[in-house]
Design a protein around this motif. Structure first.
Motif, PDB file in Angstrom:
ATOM      1  N   GLN A   9       0.828  -1.207   0.000  1.00 46.92           N
ATOM      2  CA  GLN A   9       0.000   0.000   0.000  1.00 46.92           C
ATOM      3  C   GLN A   9       0.861   1.255   0.000  1.00 46.92           C
ATOM      4  O   GLN A   9       0.587   2.220  -0.726  1.00 46.92           O
ATOM      5  N   THR A  10       1.943   1.240   0.804  1.00 44.17           N
ATOM      6  CA  THR A  10       2.830   2.405   0.848  1.00 44.17           C
ATOM      7  C   THR A  10       3.507   2.619  -0.496  1.00 44.17           C
ATOM      8  O   THR A  10       3.648   3.754  -0.964  1.00 44.17           O
TER       9      THR A  10
ATOM     10  N   ASP B 166       0.941   4.096  -2.882  1.00 45.01           N
ATOM     11  CA  ASP B 166       0.701   5.512  -2.577  1.00 45.01           C
ATOM     12  C   ASP B 166       1.884   6.369  -3.012  1.00 45.01           C
ATOM     13  O   ASP B 166       1.701   7.476  -3.543  1.00 45.01           O
TER      14      ASP B 166
ATOM     15  N   ASP C 104       2.012   9.483  -5.565  1.00 42.69           N
ATOM     16  CA  ASP C 104       2.551  10.784  -5.160  1.00 42.69           C
ATOM     17  C   ASP C 104       3.630  11.262  -6.136  1.00 42.69           C
ATOM     18  O   ASP C 104       3.765  12.465  -6.387  1.00 42.69           O
TER      19      ASP C 104
END
Length: 635
Positions: free
Chosen positions: A374-375, A378, A382
């Motif tokens: 998930q990181t 993301d 970004d």
């Protein structure tokens, strides 16, 4: 006369026969009478003997019972004597004779079980208490020896040896399977992955001794004490192995305070540590537990979980701290590395930590994989936003490739090292297009980059430099894509479309930079008197021609000074742009000088206006776009 005598003879015989039959009947009756009297006498005799038979059977049964009782008594008496027989051996302890001590303990254990089952025997309580007391003393001595032997042979593993054993595709193919069971290669579960040589944690000759000791301690009800001894010794040894390897206990705050360069190095080491820990150290601990705690479930599973729990969470906590740390584009690739490492290790984690007691560690590992995924997802999103929002207001003075462009292109090229992982994280691709998600994302990034470059190009005051800047950057993008795996993903259409854009900027640069200079040479830029069309120049004044040459020289000097400081970093593109300018400029210059040579050829003053020969211009053009410092070009 003769006839009469025969009749008399027959009559005599008949009479004799009647008399004989009469006597036979009399004898038969007498025999029946005699036999009848015998039957009566036998019945009377049987009746008189029955009590004797009953007494004889009773005597025989009693004798059998006495024999059985004597044998049982002898067995009981023997049990009463067991404690005395093994007492000295038990009290001496197992130090010098482990085999004899264990045999004595087995006898004592059987003695306790006997009196427990035969508690109705007189004096059994005293014998049972004595046996139990002696057994407890023996178990205490055995537990001490178990701890001493385990601690003596539990040594941390040399880090260099672990790195040598760490499998890679080449080494793993050449490796041989390691053993698995207690002594003969058999275990309850096939925990050891194939084709992997595990480090030896305890000498093979010592393992059977520890196993036999553990079996006696568990059988005597000392499993908790045995588990604690094993856990304390092996936990400490495992942690020492990891510490010597370089594993550190870092909190989330420690991670947040680190400089990126330092943190990046620690992440690279953590990836190696995780592989070594799962493939070698934890797998070896599992094997050792399987051997020493053989057939001692559920203690075996709990033992392994207790030994590895703190080390597993120490390693996973670092990963958790990274996954929860502040997101930045440069972290994406280490996040992907960490995710790939954990994802690749997951099958082995599920095998090594397969027991119910280790379910928490399996769940922690899977939880870290989800958080890293998930990181990373993301962070990727970004990055796309950051490319569009980059608002650098300082233009690149020489018009070369912008740092943002090189950063983004290098970033995109690195993305293709993680195609499988990224497509998995971004979602399934279209049917028949396994990389469609990554392709769509990178195409968006490139489009955002081009939009940002268009905005940055507006910062230049010189339109020619604007197009040099855009030409350089888009060409860099195209060249990088063509030389990488991204080419297949972007497709030839995208490449050809961008190449046409590069050519458009090159053409626009040429018009913007050289249009005025060519006007001086062609007559379209006349400002003082017109250029005549005749070959002898009769329709144009001499002063007008000189004015045009003067203006051309001034403009060329200015362009030279400026554009030698500009940069086209790609050799082929630089030569192509120079050649395109030369192919237009040099013929026009030669034609102009030749056409008005008769007017300009007036002696020494000619060099004042015809300052450069075509060869001079060609040589000077070859110095354009080198990014040089300002120099004086005059001869």
């Amino acid at each position: 006369m003769g006839m009469s005598s025969e009749v008399e003879a027959l009559a005599a015989r008949a009479q004799f026969m009647r008399e004989s039959m009469g006597k036979s009947q009399s004898i038969t009756d007498s025999m029946i009478s005699i036999l009848g009297s015998f039957d009566h006498r036998l019945s009377a005799l049987e009746t008189s003997m029955r009590p004797t038979q009953v007494r004889t059977h009773a005597y025989r049964k009693a004798h059998e019972n006495i024999d059985n009782t004597l044998k049982a008594a002898e067995s009981v008496l023997t049990q009463f004597d067991v404690s005395r027989q093994v007492e000295n051996k038990v009290l001496k302890g197992p130090e010098n004779d482990l085999g004899g001590f264990l045999a004595a303990v087995d006898q004592l254990q059987n003695n306790v079980e006997f009196f427990t089952l035969n508690s109705s025997l007189k004096a059994s309580d005293g014998a049972l208490n004595h046996a139990r007391g002696l057994l407890n003393k023996g178990m205490t001595r055995l537990a001490e020896e178990f701890k001493a032997l385990l601690a003596q042979h539990s040594k941390s593993v040399d880090p260099a040896h672990l790195r040598e054993l760490l499998p890679n595709p080449t080494k793993q193919a050449a490796s041989s399977p390691s053993g698995g069971g207690p002594t003969d290669g058999k275990t309850d579960l096939p925990h050891t992955p194939p084709l992997l040589v595990l480090p030896t944690l305890i000498l093979p000759r010592v393992v059977p001794q520890l196993r036999e000791m553990a079996r006696r301690l568990v059988a005597a009800g000392y499993h908790q004490q045995c588990l604690k001894i094993y856990r304390d010794v092996r936990v400490s040894t495992l942690e020492q192995s990891l510490q010597k390897l370089g594993v550190e206990k870092l909190s989330k705050d420690d991670v947040q305070k680190m400089q990126w360069e330092t943190l990046e190095g620690k992440i690279g080491k953590w990836i190696q540590y995780m592989s070594i820990a799962v493939k070698l150290l934890f797998a070896a601990e599992r094997k050792l537990c399987d051997q020493i705690w053989y057939h001692l479930d559920p203690h075996r599973e709990k033992c392994f979980a207790d030994v590895t729990d703190s080390s597993v969470h120490m390693l996973l906590s670092f990963g958790e701290a990274i996954a929860k740390s502040k997101k930045s584009p440069e972290k994406l690739f280490v996040l992907l590395d960490m995710h790939e490492t954990m994802h690749n290790l997951l099958p082995e984690i599920e095998v090594v930590f397969s027991g119910e007691s280790a379910v928490g560690m399996r769940e922690a590992a899977m939880g870290l994989i989800r958080r890293l995924a998930q990181t990373a997802k993301d962070t990727f999103g970004d990055f796309e936003d950051a490319v569009g929002k980059d608002a650098t207001k300082t233009p690149v003075l020489d018009g070369t490739v912008h740092p943002l462009t090189s950063y983004v292109i290098n970033y995109v090229k690195f993305l293709f090292d993680y195609q499988s992982t990224l497509n998995q994280l971004l979602g399934e691709g279209q049917q028949g297009k396994p990389n469609s998600q990554l392709a769509a994302a990178t195409m968006r990034i490139m489009a955002v980059l081009q939009t940002n470059l268009d905005n940055k190009a507006k910062l230049y005051r010189d339109p020619a430099l604007t197009h040099i800047f855009l030409m350089n950057n888009i060409h860099y993008m195209v060249r990088s894509v063509r030389r990488s795996e991204a080419k297949d993903l972007f497709g030839d259409d995208w490449v050809q479309r961008q190449r046409r854009i590069v050519q458009q900027h090159a053409n626009t640069y040429q018009r913007a930079a050289w249009g005025k200079a060519l006007g001086y040479l062609s007559g379209s830029a006349a400002s003082s008197g017109g250029l005549g069309s005749s070959s002898d120049g009769s329709s144009i004044s001499k002063s007008a021609i000189k004015e045009r040459l003067k203006n051309f020289n001034l403009l060329f000097d200015e362009l030279y000074q400026r554009q030698t400081q500009w940069t086209i970093p790609d050799n082929e593109l630089r030569e192509a742009v120079r050649l395109a300018v030369a192919e237009v400029l040099l013929p026009a210059y030669r034609s102009f000088v030749k056409r008005y040579s008769s007017i300009l050829d007036t002696g020494k003053s000619n060099s004042k206006y015809v300052r450069y020969s075509p060869e001079d211009l060609d040589r000077m053009l070859s110095e354009f776009f080198e990014g040089k410092a300002r120099v004086d070009h005059r001869r």
